[in-house]
Design a protein around this motif. Structure first.
Motif, PDB file in Angstrom:
ATOM      1  N   PHE A   1     -24.824  14.568  34.126  1.00 29.77           N
ATOM      2  CA  PHE A   1     -25.002  13.446  35.043  1.00 29.77           C
ATOM      3  C   PHE A   1     -23.825  12.496  34.940  1.00 29.77           C
ATOM      4  O   PHE A   1     -23.374  12.154  33.847  1.00 29.77           O
ATOM      5  CB  PHE A   1     -26.302  12.719  34.713  1.00 29.77           C
ATOM      6  CG  PHE A   1     -26.435  11.367  35.369  1.00 29.77           C
ATOM      7  CD1 PHE A   1     -26.188  10.217  34.648  1.00 29.77           C
ATOM      8  CD2 PHE A   1     -26.791  11.258  36.700  1.00 29.77           C
ATOM      9  CE1 PHE A   1     -26.300   8.970  35.235  1.00 29.77           C
ATOM     10  CE2 PHE A   1     -26.909  10.017  37.301  1.00 29.77           C
ATOM     11  CZ  PHE A   1     -26.675   8.874  36.564  1.00 29.77           C
TER      12      PHE A   1
ATOM     13  N   ASP B   1     -26.210   3.358  38.950  1.00 30.30           N
ATOM     14  CA  ASP B   1     -26.355   3.688  37.535  1.00 30.30           C
ATOM     15  C   ASP B   1     -25.117   4.471  37.123  1.00 30.30           C
ATOM     16  O   ASP B   1     -24.994   5.649  37.468  1.00 30.30           O
ATOM     17  CB  ASP B   1     -27.630   4.512  37.333  1.00 30.30           C
ATOM     18  CG  ASP B   1     -27.810   5.004  35.900  1.00 30.30           C
ATOM     19  OD1 ASP B   1     -28.850   5.613  35.626  1.00 30.30           O
ATOM     20  OD2 ASP B   1     -26.896   4.804  35.061  1.00 30.30           O
TER      21      ASP B   1
ATOM     22  N   TYR C   1     -25.356   7.548  39.808  1.00 33.06           N
ATOM     23  CA  TYR C   1     -26.503   7.608  40.708  1.00 33.06           C
ATOM     24  C   TYR C   1     -26.515   6.365  41.582  1.00 33.06           C
ATOM     25  O   TYR C   1     -26.415   5.239  41.080  1.00 33.06           O
ATOM     26  CB  TYR C   1     -27.764   7.706  39.852  1.00 33.06           C
ATOM     27  CG  TYR C   1     -29.076   7.332  40.476  1.00 33.06           C
ATOM     28  CD1 TYR C   1     -29.942   6.459  39.805  1.00 33.06           C
ATOM     29  CD2 TYR C   1     -29.499   7.866  41.684  1.00 33.06           C
ATOM     30  CE1 TYR C   1     -31.174   6.123  40.336  1.00 33.06           C
ATOM     31  CE2 TYR C   1     -30.731   7.534  42.224  1.00 33.06           C
ATOM     32  CZ  TYR C   1     -31.573   6.665  41.544  1.00 33.06           C
ATOM     33  OH  TYR C   1     -32.802   6.333  42.063  1.00 33.06           O
TER      34      TYR C   1
ATOM     35  N   GLN D   1     -36.357   8.016  33.811  1.00 32.61           N
ATOM     36  CA  GLN D   1     -34.980   7.798  34.235  1.00 32.61           C
ATOM     37  C   GLN D   1     -34.475   8.984  35.031  1.00 32.61           C
ATOM     38  O   GLN D   1     -35.159   9.519  35.875  1.00 32.61           O
ATOM     39  CB  GLN D   1     -34.107   7.500  33.012  1.00 32.61           C
ATOM     40  CG  GLN D   1     -34.557   6.253  32.265  1.00 32.61           C
ATOM     41  CD  GLN D   1     -33.701   5.967  31.050  1.00 32.61           C
ATOM     42  OE1 GLN D   1     -32.904   6.780  30.626  1.00 32.61           O
ATOM     43  NE2 GLN D   1     -33.862   4.790  30.500  1.00 32.61           N
ATOM     44  N   LYS D   2     -33.284   9.399  34.760  1.00 33.13           N
ATOM     45  CA  LYS D   2     -32.646  10.407  35.582  1.00 33.13           C
ATOM     46  C   LYS D   2     -33.155  11.806  35.277  1.00 33.13           C
ATOM     47  O   LYS D   2     -33.827  12.050  34.300  1.00 33.13           O
ATOM     48  CB  LYS D   2     -31.145  10.340  35.364  1.00 33.13           C
ATOM     49  CG  LYS D   2     -30.730  10.626  33.924  1.00 33.13           C
ATOM     50  CD  LYS D   2     -29.235  10.444  33.727  1.00 33.13           C
ATOM     51  CE  LYS D   2     -28.850   9.010  33.554  1.00 33.13           C
ATOM     52  NZ  LYS D   2     -29.266   8.435  32.263  1.00 33.13           N
TER      53      LYS D   2
ATOM     54  N   GLU E   1     -37.735  15.345  35.218  1.00 31.81           N
ATOM     55  CA  GLU E   1     -37.523  13.943  35.589  1.00 31.81           C
ATOM     56  C   GLU E   1     -38.552  13.081  34.884  1.00 31.81           C
ATOM     57  O   GLU E   1     -39.756  13.260  35.073  1.00 31.81           O
ATOM     58  CB  GLU E   1     -37.633  13.758  37.099  1.00 31.81           C
ATOM     59  CG  GLU E   1     -37.361  12.334  37.552  1.00 31.81           C
ATOM     60  CD  GLU E   1     -37.384  12.185  39.056  1.00 31.81           C
ATOM     61  OE1 GLU E   1     -38.004  13.032  39.719  1.00 31.81           O
ATOM     62  OE2 GLU E   1     -36.760  11.231  39.566  1.00 31.81           O
TER      63      GLU E   1
ATOM     64  N   TYR F   1     -26.374  11.448  43.959  1.00 35.79           N
ATOM     65  CA  TYR F   1     -26.016  11.697  42.567  1.00 35.79           C
ATOM     66  C   TYR F   1     -24.698  12.474  42.499  1.00 35.79           C
ATOM     67  O   TYR F   1     -24.439  13.330  43.342  1.00 35.79           O
ATOM     68  CB  TYR F   1     -27.078  12.558  41.877  1.00 35.79           C
ATOM     69  CG  TYR F   1     -28.481  12.019  41.917  1.00 35.79           C
ATOM     70  CD1 TYR F   1     -29.253  12.128  43.062  1.00 35.79           C
ATOM     71  CD2 TYR F   1     -29.044  11.426  40.787  1.00 35.79           C
ATOM     72  CE1 TYR F   1     -30.555  11.643  43.100  1.00 35.79           C
ATOM     73  CE2 TYR F   1     -30.344  10.948  40.813  1.00 35.79           C
ATOM     74  CZ  TYR F   1     -31.089  11.061  41.976  1.00 35.79           C
ATOM     75  OH  TYR F   1     -32.376  10.582  42.002  1.00 35.79           O
TER      76      TYR F   1
END
Lengths: 108, 110
Positions: B45, B56, B48, A94-95, A91, B33
């Motif tokens: 991903f 996001d 979020y 950001q994500k 991490e 998420y």
């Protein structure tokens, strides 16, 4: 761009044969390095979080370590029930970015 | 306490149909998420949510994908006009600091 690379992709060990899994990361401003275990057909299960270089954490036969560029998951005297895919994630600002995982098989 | 739950556990649909996947996060977790995991691949991903902030959406692969989170709790991921390449495991995670994952929904588009 943040990146996480795990090696090897797959590892076969005999029961009791110790080894290490590698996680190399390129992340701006690391906020945490996470290890998860994933069994077939299930979601990832949290194992460890490491926050700074030099930090180590242990759980049963597993020990995770962290440097400024890599993390290692050491497995000591593994048992067949340790067979799973081990995921590393970093991490940054950001994500969370995940590696592709290491598929570990422990043969009895 | 209860972990993250997802439903359905498995979903088989025909190409072109819409599907909705549900996630119930751990109570009190402000972040949620969604990820996609294709066979033998890492986690990708998707989206979020953090508290009341705008989500996001940077990971959504196309405008056929959308997600909502109602009342800061339950979330629904919707895939419209499903394609065969949407077949994957869809994982939800919630967190305060550490992300805890649900068991996933296995989606198969025929």
């Amino acid at each position: 761009e943040d990146q996480v690379t795990q090696s090897p992709e797959a590892l076969r060990l005999q029961e009791g044969e110790s080894s290490s899994l590698n996680c190399s990361y390129t992340v701006s401003g690391l906020r945490g390095l996470f290890w998860y275990r994933q069994d077939p057909g299930k979601g990832p299960e949290f194992l460890f979080t490491l926050y700074s270089a030099g930090e180590e954490k242990e759980k049963e036969r597993l020990k995770a370590t962290l440097t400024k560029k890599e993390s290692f998951l050491h497995i000591t005297a593994p048992k067949p029930e340790d067979s799973a895919t081990y995921l590393c994630a970093a991490e940054g600002a950001q994500k969370l970015v995940f590696g592709q995982g290491t598929r570990l098989t422990i043969n009895p | 306490g209860a972990g993250v739950s997802q439903s359905p556990s498995n979903k088989v649909t025909e190409k072109g149909k819409d599907v909705e996947l549900r996630c119930d996060p751990i109570s009190g977790h402000t972040a949620l998420y969604w990820y996609r995991q294709s066979l033998g691949q890492g986690l990708e991903f998707l989206i979020y949510f953090q508290g009341n902030s705008a989500p996001d959406k940077s990971g959504l692969p196309s405008d056929r994908f959308s997600a909502e989170r109602t009342g800061g709790s339950v979330s629904t991921l919707t895939i419209q006009r499903t394609q065969q390449e949407d077949s994957a495991v869809y994982l939800c995670a919630s967190s305060q600091e550490t992300q805890y994952f649900g068991p996933g929904t296995r989606l198969l588009v025929l």
